[in-house]
Design an enzyme around this catalytic site. Sequence first.
Site, short mmCIF file in Angstrom:
data_model
loop_
_atom_site.label_atom_id
_atom_site.label_comp_id
_atom_site.label_asym_id
_atom_site.label_seq_id
_atom_site.Cartn_x
_atom_site.Cartn_y
_atom_site.Cartn_z
NE ARG A 61 -3.83 2.00 2.59
CZ ARG A 61 -3.82 3.04 3.41
NH1 ARG A 61 -2.79 3.20 4.26
NH2 ARG A 61 -4.79 3.93 3.42
CG HIS A 65 -1.36 5.29 -0.40
ND1 HIS A 65 -2.12 5.89 0.58
CD2 HIS A 65 -2.16 4.32 -0.94
CE1 HIS A 65 -3.31 5.32 0.65
NE2 HIS A 65 -3.35 4.36 -0.26
CG ASN A 93 -1.10 8.49 2.97
OD1 ASN A 93 -1.30 7.34 2.57
ND2 ASN A 93 -0.60 9.44 2.19
CG HIS A 192 -7.83 -3.97 -0.33
ND1 HIS A 192 -8.84 -3.03 -0.34
CD2 HIS A 192 -6.68 -3.26 -0.20
CE1 HIS A 192 -8.32 -1.81 -0.23
NE2 HIS A 192 -7.02 -1.93 -0.14
#
Length: 319
Positions: A61, A65, A93, A192
């Site tokens: 992740r 990001h 975040n 996920h």
Amino acid sequence: MASPTPPMLVSILFFISLFIGSNSLSTTFYDNTCPNALTTIRTSIRQAVSRERRMAASLIRLHFHDCFVQGCDASVLLDENTTPASERNAIQNQNSARGFNVIDAAKAQVEQICPGIVSCADILAVAARDASVAVGGPTWNVKLGRRDSTTANLDEAKRDLPLFTSTLREHIENFNKKGLNERDMVALSGSHTIGQAQCVTFRDRIYNGTDIDDNFARTRQRRCPNNPQDGNGNLAPLDLVTPNSFDNNYFKNLIQRKGLLQSDQILFSGGSTDNIVTEYSRNRAKFSDDFASAMVKMGDIKPLTGQNGIIRRVCSNLN
């Protein structure tokens, strides 16, 4: 018979080729300058994931990001003490992005063997791949040669990072802006299949959602009270079945209306991505292949190369 190429033109073409080569990513970028870099990073990441399986999801992740804001330049790693525009303070975040200490540890070990050579952006890209492998996920060849940014962009983070409330149209448009198509989006969302989410991100879905399995909602309600002042940070696995293994159960869950986040369930909600979800639910190998391809594609988003950017010695600041 063709006439020979003039010497001056040969020189010009040679220097053009050097310029192009210096500004492109390559899987062999550190072969001569830091041949043990990848082994060092892999060992560090494996140790971190063995201590905490959830860390694999956090590192994937974190790379995601990073690339969605200013490109894959390690801007997400810059902390609040370095810049007031720290991306760590974006709602997407704040209190959820993690793994910074793991990247710092890997960077410190690489610095010991090759000072000032390997960028934080590259370490983050390699860490995401190694984290996937550590929990049974796919591998891929990571292209290297990124350099690190000297700035962060909080406004872009707020604008471009997906939200757990995003609609399917918003998701598609968001990914398209980064050069990623619907298949890339669904494949990347499949990360996920590991990791956890905070109660605050799925509370509305489990109490007010209409496209959710009733038993699944009741199970999740046990640790996520309806009171918005209570239990916001309580965690639940994104995949109830195999939360610590990288597989395709995430997609099977969506078909059963057991997606934890609304932004997950919208991938199977009567829209244009339903067929991709169905395909991945039936074919784990296809999902793994597409995930690996999408990660490589994502890693190509606006990298700093050549003389652009810097090589940070410490990933959280500009030292």
